[in-house]
Write a protein that holds these residues in place. Structure first.
Motif, PDB file in Angstrom:
ATOM      1  N   GLY A  13       0.987  -1.411  -0.230  1.00  0.00           N
ATOM      2  CA  GLY A  13      -0.416   0.153  -0.170  1.00  0.00           C
ATOM      3  C   GLY A  13       0.623   1.123   0.111  1.00  0.00           C
ATOM      4  O   GLY A  13       0.283   2.011   0.096  1.00  0.00           O
ATOM      5  N   ALA A  14       2.329   1.175  -0.318  1.00  0.00           N
ATOM      6  CA  ALA A  14       2.687   2.493  -0.226  1.00  0.00           C
ATOM      7  C   ALA A  14       2.650   3.632  -1.406  1.00  0.00           C
ATOM      8  O   ALA A  14       3.038   4.444  -1.400  1.00  0.00           O
ATOM      9  CB  ALA A  14       4.801   1.985   0.020  1.00  0.00           C
ATOM     10  N   GLY A  15       2.463   2.167  -2.430  1.00  0.00           N
ATOM     11  CA  GLY A  15       1.748   3.019  -3.631  1.00  0.00           C
ATOM     12  C   GLY A  15       3.177   3.031  -4.900  1.00  0.00           C
ATOM     13  O   GLY A  15       2.960   3.909  -6.006  1.00  0.00           O
ATOM     14  N   LYS A  16       3.102   2.246  -4.223  1.00  0.00           N
ATOM     15  CA  LYS A  16       4.767   1.688  -5.742  1.00  0.00           C
ATOM     16  C   LYS A  16       3.660   1.463  -7.099  1.00  0.00           C
ATOM     17  O   LYS A  16       4.828   1.629  -7.990  1.00  0.00           O
ATOM     18  CB  LYS A  16       5.242   0.066  -4.931  1.00  0.00           C
ATOM     19  N   SER A  17       2.928   0.947  -6.911  1.00  0.00           N
ATOM     20  CA  SER A  17       2.576   0.803  -8.640  1.00  0.00           C
ATOM     21  C   SER A  17       1.885   1.306  -9.176  1.00  0.00           C
ATOM     22  O   SER A  17       2.583   1.489 -10.199  1.00  0.00           O
ATOM     23  CB  SER A  17       1.771  -0.800  -7.938  1.00  0.00           C
ATOM     24  N   THR A  18       0.849   2.041  -8.474  1.00  0.00           N
ATOM     25  CA  THR A  18       0.684   3.756  -8.844  1.00  0.00           C
ATOM     26  C   THR A  18       1.716   4.402  -9.163  1.00  0.00           C
ATOM     27  O   THR A  18       2.075   5.643 -10.417  1.00  0.00           O
ATOM     28  CB  THR A  18       0.028   4.061  -7.294  1.00  0.00           C
ATOM     29  N   ARG A 147      -7.892  -2.004  -1.652  1.00  0.00           N
ATOM     30  CA  ARG A 147      -7.518  -1.936  -2.931  1.00  0.00           C
ATOM     31  C   ARG A 147      -8.266  -3.370  -2.486  1.00  0.00           C
ATOM     32  O   ARG A 147      -8.868  -3.352  -4.082  1.00  0.00           O
ATOM     33  CB  ARG A 147      -6.375  -1.893  -2.832  1.00  0.00           C
ATOM     34  N   ALA A 186       2.255  11.336   2.155  1.00  0.00           N
ATOM     35  CA  ALA A 186       2.152  12.757   1.546  1.00  0.00           C
ATOM     36  C   ALA A 186       0.808  12.139   0.323  1.00  0.00           C
ATOM     37  O   ALA A 186       0.396  10.733  -0.189  1.00  0.00           O
ATOM     38  CB  ALA A 186       2.674  13.348   0.662  1.00  0.00           C
ATOM     39  N   LEU A 188      -0.876  12.052  -3.287  1.00  0.00           N
ATOM     40  CA  LEU A 188      -0.174  10.995  -4.956  1.00  0.00           C
ATOM     41  C   LEU A 188       0.875  12.195  -5.105  1.00  0.00           C
ATOM     42  O   LEU A 188       1.892  11.626  -5.858  1.00  0.00           O
ATOM     43  CB  LEU A 188      -1.512  10.468  -5.845  1.00  0.00           C
TER      44      LEU A 188
HETATM   45  N1  LIG Z   1       0.273   8.835  -2.009  1.00  0.00           N
HETATM   46  C1  LIG Z   1      -1.316   8.095  -1.139  1.00  0.00           C
HETATM   47  N2  LIG Z   1      -2.198   9.189  -0.501  1.00  0.00           N
HETATM   48  C2  LIG Z   1      -3.242   7.876  -0.902  1.00  0.00           C
HETATM   49  N3  LIG Z   1      -3.501   6.965  -1.127  1.00  0.00           N
HETATM   50  C3  LIG Z   1      -2.732   6.658  -2.098  1.00  0.00           C
HETATM   51  C4  LIG Z   1      -1.336   6.817  -2.480  1.00  0.00           C
HETATM   52  N4  LIG Z   1      -0.379   6.488  -3.011  1.00  0.00           N
HETATM   53  C5  LIG Z   1      -1.421   5.800  -3.667  1.00  0.00           C
HETATM   54  N5  LIG Z   1      -2.474   5.230  -3.052  1.00  0.00           N
HETATM   55  C6  LIG Z   1      -4.077   4.245  -2.747  1.00  0.00           C
HETATM   56  O1  LIG Z   1      -3.258   3.358  -1.837  1.00  0.00           O
HETATM   57  C7  LIG Z   1      -3.809   2.282  -2.894  1.00  0.00           C
HETATM   58  C8  LIG Z   1      -2.448   1.137  -2.895  1.00  0.00           C
HETATM   59  O2  LIG Z   1      -1.504   1.706  -3.965  1.00  0.00           O
HETATM   60  P1  LIG Z   1      -0.444   1.261  -4.592  1.00  0.00           P
HETATM   61  O3  LIG Z   1      -0.443   1.678  -5.447  1.00  0.00           O
HETATM   62  O4  LIG Z   1      -1.153   0.266  -5.324  1.00  0.00           O
HETATM   63  O5  LIG Z   1       0.594   0.400  -2.967  1.00  0.00           O
HETATM   64  P2  LIG Z   1       1.623  -0.806  -3.278  1.00  0.00           P
HETATM   65  O6  LIG Z   1       1.554  -1.027  -5.486  1.00  0.00           O
HETATM   66  O7  LIG Z   1       2.449   0.108  -2.658  1.00  0.00           O
HETATM   67  O8  LIG Z   1       1.126  -2.076  -3.381  1.00  0.00           O
HETATM   68  C9  LIG Z   1      -3.830   2.028  -3.934  1.00  0.00           C
HETATM   69  O9  LIG Z   1      -6.369   1.960  -3.584  1.00  0.00           O
HETATM   70  C10 LIG Z   1      -3.705   3.524  -4.574  1.00  0.00           C
HETATM   71  O10 LIG Z   1      -4.718   4.681  -5.322  1.00  0.00           O
END
Ligand SMILES: Nc1ncnc2c1ncn2[C@@H]1O[C@H](COP(=O)(O)OP(=O)(O)O)[C@@H](O)[C@H]1O
Ligand SMILES: [Mg+2]
Length: 210
Positions: A13-18, A147, A186, A188
């Motif tokens: 959930g850190a935002g890696k994929s996004t 997610r 922080a 996105l």
């Molecule tokens: N900086 C952020 N603030 C709030 N929500 C975020 C942020 N980055 C990602 N998310 C949300 O959190 C969830 C997990 O993000 P994701 O990119 O799948 O993380 P990871 O790949 O690191 O597990 C998704 O629903 C995404 O939209």
């Protein structure tokens, strides 16, 4: 010229994929050839191992690390190295540091075993830049839960995820030239801005676009 190899690391959930998607789009819009991929997986064989590693088990710790590195070896040999050699920039969602953080720091795999497997599988391939997205465990788990689609590791407890987080920070501290810790608490756009500025240091032309 060979391409650059950028990895994104960090907990659930850190935002890696996004951010990997944004990064690949930005590099591509900057005129660079880009391959975005992920681990475990990336090639058909490695994706099959991904299913075993993430959704089957539990495995013996060394066997689990071997599965991760078997998938990685395939991915590196058939996709990452050929791309880099062809001048393509590679953006990879998780790489060898994840195995050290999860299996090593998280599950107690001997770090020397990780090192030996990494040497065998990678033959010296190291990322040019590793972005470590750092987030408190509770926040990451909440995002990952929202997610959906839980793998075996996402279902482990807070203590495990805390060791993984501390592991990533220790890895980054040991290799400050390669690794940049990005505060992922922080929003996105703010996280993306930090990633863009750090990545721009890899190439003067990118610095102008950052
Ligand atoms: N900086 C952020 N603030 C709030 N929500 C975020 C942020 N980055 C990602 N998310 C949300 O959190 C969830 C997990 O993000 P994701 O990119 O799948 O993380 P990871 O790949 O690191 O597990 C998704 O629903 C995404 O939209
Ligand atoms: Mg992801």
């Amino acid at each position: 010229m060979t391409g650059r190899f950028i990895t994104l690391e960090g907990g659930e959930g850190a935002g890696k994929s996004t951010q990997a998607r944004r990064l690949a789009e930005w590099l591509s819009a900057s005129g660079l050839p880009v391959l975005r991929t992920r681990e475990p997986g990336g090639t058909p064989g490695a994706e099959a191992i991904r299913e075993l590693a993430l959704f089957r088990g539990p495995w013996d710790p060394v066997a689990e690390a071997m599965l991760m590195f078997a998938a990685r070896r395939e991915h590196v040999a058939k996709m990452i190295r050929p791309a880099l050699k062809a001048g393509i920039w590679v953006v990879c969602d998780r790489f060898a540091d994840s195995t050290l953080a999860y299996q090593g720091y998280g599950l107690g795999l001997d770090h020397g075993v990780w090192r030996r497997l990494a040497d065998l599988a990678l033959e010296g391939l190291t990322p040019d830049l590793t972005l470590v997205l750092d987030l408190p465990v509770e926040a990451g788990m909440a995002r990952a839960e929202a997610r959906g689609a839980n793998n075996r590791f996402e279902m482990l407890g807070t203590d495990f995820h805390q060791r993984v987080r501390d592991g990533f920070l220790a890895i980054a501290e040991a290799e400050p030239e390669r690794c940049a810790v990005i505060d992922a608490r922080a929003g996105l756009d703010e996280v993306w801005s930090a990633i863009r500025h750090r990545t721009a240091r890899l190439m003067p032309a990118l610095a102008e676009a950052a």
